[in-house]
Design a protein around this motif. Structure first.
Motif, PDB file in Angstrom:
ATOM      1  N   THR A 135      30.321  35.574  24.024  1.00 56.86           N
ATOM      2  CA  THR A 135      29.609  34.765  25.031  1.00 56.86           C
ATOM      3  C   THR A 135      30.203  34.995  26.411  1.00 56.86           C
ATOM      4  OG1 THR A 135      29.147  33.077  23.358  1.00 56.86           O
ATOM      5  CG2 THR A 135      28.937  32.425  25.662  1.00 56.86           C
ATOM      6  N   PHE A 136      31.523  35.039  26.476  1.00 59.10           N
ATOM      7  CA  PHE A 136      32.199  35.304  27.752  1.00 59.10           C
ATOM      8  C   PHE A 136      31.785  36.662  28.317  1.00 59.10           C
ATOM      9  CE2 PHE A 136      35.655  37.265  30.121  1.00 59.10           C
ATOM     10  CZ  PHE A 136      35.990  36.284  31.040  1.00 59.10           C
ATOM     11  N   VAL A 137      31.799  37.693  27.466  1.00 55.64           N
ATOM     12  CA  VAL A 137      31.432  39.037  27.920  1.00 55.64           C
ATOM     13  C   VAL A 137      29.966  39.066  28.366  1.00 55.64           C
ATOM     14  CG1 VAL A 137      31.148  41.439  27.205  1.00 55.64           C
ATOM     15  CG2 VAL A 137      33.167  40.160  26.489  1.00 55.64           C
ATOM     16  N   GLY A 138      29.111  38.357  27.649  1.00 58.50           N
ATOM     17  CA  GLY A 138      27.705  38.296  28.043  1.00 58.50           C
ATOM     18  C   GLY A 138      27.521  37.652  29.404  1.00 58.50           C
ATOM     19  N   MET A 139      28.242  36.570  29.660  1.00 57.31           N
ATOM     20  CA  MET A 139      28.147  35.907  30.965  1.00 57.31           C
ATOM     21  C   MET A 139      28.741  36.784  32.059  1.00 57.31           C
ATOM     22  SD  MET A 139      28.782  31.838  30.228  1.00 57.31           S
ATOM     23  CE  MET A 139      30.303  32.038  29.308  1.00 57.31           C
ATOM     24  N   GLN A 140      29.783  37.535  31.729  1.00 58.09           N
ATOM     25  CA  GLN A 140      30.347  38.455  32.709  1.00 58.09           C
ATOM     26  C   GLN A 140      29.362  39.582  33.033  1.00 58.09           C
ATOM     27  OE1 GLN A 140      34.007  40.882  31.828  1.00 58.09           O
ATOM     28  NE2 GLN A 140      34.884  39.542  33.400  1.00 58.09           N
ATOM     29  N   ALA A 141      28.633  40.064  32.026  1.00 52.02           N
ATOM     30  CA  ALA A 141      27.617  41.086  32.262  1.00 52.02           C
ATOM     31  C   ALA A 141      26.512  40.532  33.169  1.00 52.02           C
ATOM     32  CB  ALA A 141      27.031  41.554  30.937  1.00 52.02           C
ATOM     33  N   PHE A 142      26.133  39.265  32.953  1.00 55.12           N
ATOM     34  CA  PHE A 142      25.143  38.626  33.828  1.00 55.12           C
ATOM     35  C   PHE A 142      25.664  38.531  35.258  1.00 55.12           C
ATOM     36  CE2 PHE A 142      23.788  34.677  35.905  1.00 55.12           C
ATOM     37  CZ  PHE A 142      22.410  34.869  35.955  1.00 55.12           C
ATOM     38  N   GLU A 143      26.941  38.178  35.397  1.00 59.42           N
ATOM     39  CA  GLU A 143      27.560  38.072  36.722  1.00 59.42           C
ATOM     40  C   GLU A 143      27.558  39.426  37.425  1.00 59.42           C
ATOM     41  OE1 GLU A 143      31.819  36.443  38.469  1.00 59.42           O
ATOM     42  OE2 GLU A 143      31.771  37.618  36.628  1.00 59.42           O
ATOM     43  N   TRP A 144      27.925  40.480  36.717  1.00 61.84           N
ATOM     44  CA  TRP A 144      27.918  41.826  37.284  1.00 61.84           C
ATOM     45  C   TRP A 144      26.507  42.219  37.727  1.00 61.84           C
ATOM     46  CZ3 TRP A 144      31.276  46.499  35.868  1.00 61.84           C
ATOM     47  CH2 TRP A 144      32.628  46.148  35.861  1.00 61.84           C
ATOM     48  N   THR A 145      25.541  41.976  36.855  1.00 59.51           N
ATOM     49  CA  THR A 145      24.157  42.346  37.165  1.00 59.51           C
ATOM     50  C   THR A 145      23.668  41.625  38.410  1.00 59.51           C
ATOM     51  OG1 THR A 145      23.738  42.672  34.795  1.00 59.51           O
ATOM     52  CG2 THR A 145      21.813  42.439  36.241  1.00 59.51           C
ATOM     53  N   ILE A 171      39.274  44.599  38.414  1.00 58.84           N
ATOM     54  CA  ILE A 171      40.026  43.561  37.713  1.00 58.84           C
ATOM     55  C   ILE A 171      39.203  42.929  36.600  1.00 58.84           C
ATOM     56  CG2 ILE A 171      41.127  41.306  37.978  1.00 58.84           C
ATOM     57  CD1 ILE A 171      41.979  42.174  40.788  1.00 58.84           C
ATOM     58  N   THR A 172      37.978  42.494  36.924  1.00 61.34           N
ATOM     59  CA  THR A 172      37.166  41.830  35.904  1.00 61.34           C
ATOM     60  C   THR A 172      36.707  42.826  34.834  1.00 61.34           C
ATOM     61  OG1 THR A 172      35.144  42.121  37.220  1.00 61.34           O
ATOM     62  CG2 THR A 172      36.395  40.076  37.519  1.00 61.34           C
ATOM     63  N   GLY A 173      36.477  44.085  35.226  1.00 61.34           N
ATOM     64  CA  GLY A 173      36.074  45.088  34.248  1.00 61.34           C
ATOM     65  C   GLY A 173      37.186  45.404  33.268  1.00 61.34           C
ATOM     66  N   PHE A 174      38.401  45.532  33.782  1.00 59.11           N
ATOM     67  CA  PHE A 174      39.540  45.813  32.916  1.00 59.11           C
ATOM     68  C   PHE A 174      39.784  44.656  31.956  1.00 59.11           C
ATOM     69  CE2 PHE A 174      44.226  46.530  32.251  1.00 59.11           C
ATOM     70  CZ  PHE A 174      44.104  47.771  31.640  1.00 59.11           C
ATOM     71  N   HIS A 175      39.663  43.432  32.462  1.00 57.04           N
ATOM     72  CA  HIS A 175      39.847  42.265  31.601  1.00 57.04           C
ATOM     73  C   HIS A 175      38.694  42.157  30.597  1.00 57.04           C
ATOM     74  CE1 HIS A 175      39.392  37.952  30.543  1.00 57.04           C
ATOM     75  NE2 HIS A 175      40.709  38.019  30.428  1.00 57.04           N
ATOM     76  N   GLY A 176      37.479  42.394  31.039  1.00 55.77           N
ATOM     77  CA  GLY A 176      36.347  42.335  30.125  1.00 55.77           C
ATOM     78  C   GLY A 176      36.457  43.353  29.001  1.00 55.77           C
TER      79      GLY A 176
END
Length: 240
Positions: A135-145, A171-176
């Motif tokens: 879920t976290f990764v999905g929300m991060q993908a939405f944020e990136w988009t 930073i967020t990509g490496f953490h994701g």
């Protein structure tokens, strides 16, 4: 007399200075690791090295932010979401943080039930943890988009300093990526726990000795580290 001699030896060891003192400290401390499994020791070494990498990223970000002459974009505006006609700052980031911190709780419970040899609860809690991570990764993908559609690129953005985009994606990509890897491992270990691989000592990757659920704890160490790193990213990147 024996106690006195022992005390004097200990005093001399304590008072040893210079390189001999360092060597004495190191040789005495190594005894603490003799009862630690290689898997857990290697995970701690990996996490230590990863700490340096994330630390370098955050230090580089802070250096870029403090040295730029162009105003830095306001995170409250950049990461705001429009809900019911109102802009709510950092709402998505707050939910992401809540989800990831909650996953630490389910992971801790999974480790607890693992050492109790409760396969069903351990596997379910690990899958719940993986669901939180996904879920976290999905929300991060939405944020990136969302940010890419608004014009954020590694070399520029509409709001201010050009370094913002590169710092954010790095930073967020490496953490994701770490979270994604953690989700994959959680699913793999949960499947092994559910099948009872650790009870019958089934051959394969990540299968430990019979009745030993230490791999669940090792996976938990990695997951807690990922959560802790996000706390620092949240504080330095989104709140500063």
């Amino acid at each position: 007399m024996a106690e006195t001699v022992l005390t004097n030896v200990e005093k001399r060891r304590i008072l040893t200075a210079g390189w001999r003192g360092i060597a004495a400290d190191w040789s005495s401390d190594q005894r603490a690791f003799k009862n630690v499994s290689w898997g857990k020791a290697m995970m701690w070494i990996f996490l230590l090295s990863d700490t340096f990498i994330f630390g370098c990223f955050l230090l580089s970000y802070m250096t870029a932010r403090m040295s730029t002459t162009v105003p830095w974009p306001n995170p409250s505006e950049v990461f705001a979401l429009t809900i019911a006609g109102r802009q709510i700052p950092l709402i998505l980031i707050a939910i992401m943080t809540f989800v990831l911190i909650s996953s630490s709780g389910t992971m801790a419970m999974a480790v607890n039930f693992g050492y109790r040899h409760d396969r069903r609860k351990t596997a379910i809690l690990m899958l719940v943890t993986a669901a939180f991570g996904a879920t976290f990764v999905g929300m991060q993908a939405f944020e990136w988009t969302k940010l890419i559609m608004e014009g954020v690129r590694p070399w520029g953005n509409p709001w201010g300093a050009a370094q913002f985009g590169s710092c954010f994606f790095m930073i967020t990509g490496f953490h994701g990526t770490h979270v994604t890897i953690g989700v994959i491992f959680l699913i793999i270990i949960a499947r092994k726990v559910w099948r009872g691989d650790f009870e019958i000592e089934r051959r394969g990757f990540f299968t430990s000795r019979k009745g030993n659920y230490e791999i669940v704890e090792i996976t938990g160490l990695y997951w807690h580290f990922v959560d802790l790193v996000w706390v620092f990213i949240f504080a330095f990147f989104y709140l500063w």
